[in-house]
Design a protein around this motif. Structure first.
Motif, short mmCIF file in Angstrom:
data_model
loop_
_atom_site.label_atom_id
_atom_site.label_comp_id
_atom_site.label_asym_id
_atom_site.label_seq_id
_atom_site.Cartn_x
_atom_site.Cartn_y
_atom_site.Cartn_z
N LEU A 179 0.83 -1.21 0.00
CA LEU A 179 0.00 0.00 0.00
C LEU A 179 0.87 1.26 0.00
N TYR A 180 1.84 1.32 0.91
CA TYR A 180 2.65 2.54 1.02
C TYR A 180 3.61 2.70 -0.13
N ALA A 181 4.03 1.61 -0.76
CA ALA A 181 4.87 1.72 -1.96
C ALA A 181 4.09 2.43 -3.07
N VAL A 182 2.83 2.07 -3.22
CA VAL A 182 1.99 2.72 -4.23
C VAL A 182 1.77 4.19 -3.89
N VAL A 183 1.53 4.47 -2.62
CA VAL A 183 1.33 5.86 -2.19
C VAL A 183 2.58 6.69 -2.47
N MET A 184 3.75 6.17 -2.11
CA MET A 184 5.00 6.89 -2.34
C MET A 184 5.25 7.14 -3.82
N PRO A 227 -1.55 -10.69 -2.14
CA PRO A 227 -1.13 -9.32 -1.79
C PRO A 227 -0.72 -9.17 -0.33
N THR A 228 -1.10 -10.12 0.52
CA THR A 228 -0.66 -10.06 1.92
C THR A 228 0.82 -10.38 2.04
N GLY A 229 1.39 -11.07 1.05
CA GLY A 229 2.79 -11.50 1.13
C GLY A 229 3.76 -10.63 0.38
N ILE A 230 3.29 -9.53 -0.22
CA ILE A 230 4.17 -8.64 -0.99
C ILE A 230 4.96 -7.73 -0.05
N ASN A 231 6.28 -7.72 -0.19
CA ASN A 231 7.10 -6.84 0.66
C ASN A 231 7.31 -5.48 -0.03
N ALA A 232 8.09 -4.62 0.61
CA ALA A 232 8.27 -3.26 0.10
C ALA A 232 8.98 -3.25 -1.25
N GLN A 246 13.20 5.01 -0.56
CA GLN A 246 13.74 6.06 0.30
C GLN A 246 12.61 6.74 1.08
N GLY A 247 11.50 6.99 0.41
CA GLY A 247 10.35 7.59 1.09
C GLY A 247 9.80 6.68 2.18
N MET A 248 9.76 5.38 1.91
CA MET A 248 9.28 4.43 2.91
C MET A 248 10.25 4.34 4.08
N HIS A 249 11.55 4.42 3.79
CA HIS A 249 12.55 4.39 4.86
C HIS A 249 12.46 5.64 5.72
N GLN A 250 12.32 6.79 5.11
CA GLN A 250 12.23 8.05 5.85
C GLN A 250 10.96 8.12 6.69
N SER A 251 9.93 7.43 6.24
CA SER A 251 8.67 7.40 6.99
C SER A 251 8.61 6.25 7.99
N SER A 252 9.73 5.53 8.11
CA SER A 252 9.87 4.42 9.07
C SER A 252 8.97 3.24 8.75
N TYR A 253 8.60 3.08 7.48
CA TYR A 253 7.83 1.90 7.09
C TYR A 253 8.75 0.69 6.92
N ILE A 254 10.02 0.94 6.57
CA ILE A 254 11.01 -0.13 6.48
C ILE A 254 12.27 0.30 7.22
N VAL A 257 18.22 -1.67 7.31
CA VAL A 257 18.70 -2.93 6.76
C VAL A 257 17.84 -3.35 5.57
N GLN A 258 16.53 -3.25 5.70
CA GLN A 258 15.63 -3.58 4.60
C GLN A 258 15.86 -2.65 3.42
N TYR A 259 16.02 -1.37 3.70
CA TYR A 259 16.23 -0.38 2.64
C TYR A 259 17.45 -0.73 1.80
N ARG A 260 18.57 -1.04 2.45
CA ARG A 260 19.80 -1.36 1.71
C ARG A 260 19.65 -2.67 0.93
N ARG A 261 18.97 -3.63 1.55
CA ARG A 261 18.80 -4.93 0.88
C ARG A 261 17.87 -4.81 -0.31
N TYR A 262 16.78 -4.07 -0.14
CA TYR A 262 15.80 -3.94 -1.22
C TYR A 262 16.34 -3.12 -2.39
#
Length: 283
Positions: free
Chosen positions: A101-106, A210-215, A254-262, A265-270
């Motif tokens: 959801l938040y990936a689409v919003v960003m 869709p419940t299993g989709i990650n960032a 980056q937007g998800m990371h700054q908003s603390s959604y991920i 560690v997840q940000y760098r891996r993704y």
């Protein structure tokens, strides 16, 4: 008797002398005033009729329930898939991973939860960009506006349609919650040729619910949204990840990371996943 024999004054003589010369202009001046009066009344009538036709053509969103909006959405989707072998499966918002959801919003409308349906700063930016490029393109649409377009309007680009979109969006935002609007959008958005909604997109591209989709997967799906048919060909079939797509993918995460959604560690891996040639695997 004295009043009757009163001599005409100099002003009376001037008026008497000018009267033959003023008769013709005054006659046409009266006609002009009469004509302009009718023109003004006709203009008011035309404007009033246009406004009545405009507002009577708008759907009465205020009187609709969410179930009726969903039914309208499903009818629209069935019509689009009439000649396709694909089908559509509605997914409730509670069954959509928050990261998706938040990936689409960003990607599409980072201020979705702050604005009231129309992001005027985004519209101004789009207008400035059009002026610089010498173009007339309709940019800056919010998720709410895109939902209205998918629900009620045609893809035709015109100022009249944008005006309809603005009025319906205002009513939609005033009568329904952000979560309800988001559920409608995520189920109607196109992610590829005859592929509508995050539920079918998640299954098609990642063989997941869709419940299993990650960032990272959500950000990849969001890359399809501006032009899903074109990107299905270039990004998915040909694996042509352009530099602009990589920048957008990074911006979403980056937007998800700054908003603390991920996490960091997840940000760098993704971030590194967009460079994987066989990601996602073709079904």
């Amino acid at each position: 008797m004295a009043a009757r024999n009163k001599k005409p004054t100099r002003l009376d003589k001037i008026k008497l002398w000018l009267s033959p010369f003023l008769a013709w202009p005054m006659r046409y001046l009266n006609r002009l005033v009469y004509f302009l009066g009718w023109m003004f009344l006709s203009f008011l009538l035309l404007i009033g009729t246009g406004l009545w036709l405009f507002f009577s053509s708008l759907p009465d969103v205020e009187q609709m329930t969410y179930s009726e909006l969903r039914q309208q959405a499903e009818v629209r989707l069935e019509s689009k898939l009439k000649k396709s072998s694909n089908s559509h499966h509605w997914v409730e918002l509670k069954n959509i991973n928050r990261d998706l959801l938040y990936a689409v919003v960003m990607a599409e409308d980072a201020r979705f939860f702050q604005h009231q349906g129309i992001d005027y700063s985004a519209l101004l930016d789009a207008m400035v960009a059009n002026i610089k490029k010498g173009e007339t393109r309709f940019g800056g649409s919010t998720l709410s506006q895109q939902t209205v377009k998918n629900l009620f309007l045609t893809p035709q680009q015109s100022y009249f349609r944008k005006l309809q979109e603005a009025f319906i969006t205002r009513n939609l935002e005033q009568n329904f919650s952000k979560n309800e609007i988001m559920e409608l959008y995520l189920n109607m958005a196109e992610f590829g040729p005859d592929l509508y909604g995050v539920g079918d997109a998640a299954r098609y591209y990642f063989d997941k619910k869709p419940t299993g989709i990650n960032a990272a997967e959500g950000a990849w799906l969001a890359l399809m949204l501006p032009s899903p048919r074109r990107y299905h060909y270039t990004l998915y079939q040909n694996r042509n990840v352009t530099s602009s797509l990589k920048r957008k993918y990074q911006r979403i995460l980056q937007g998800m990371h700054q908003s603390s959604y991920i996490s960091s560690v997840q940000y760098r891996r993704y971030l590194s996943m967009i460079n994987q040639v066989n990601w996602p695997k073709k079904t």
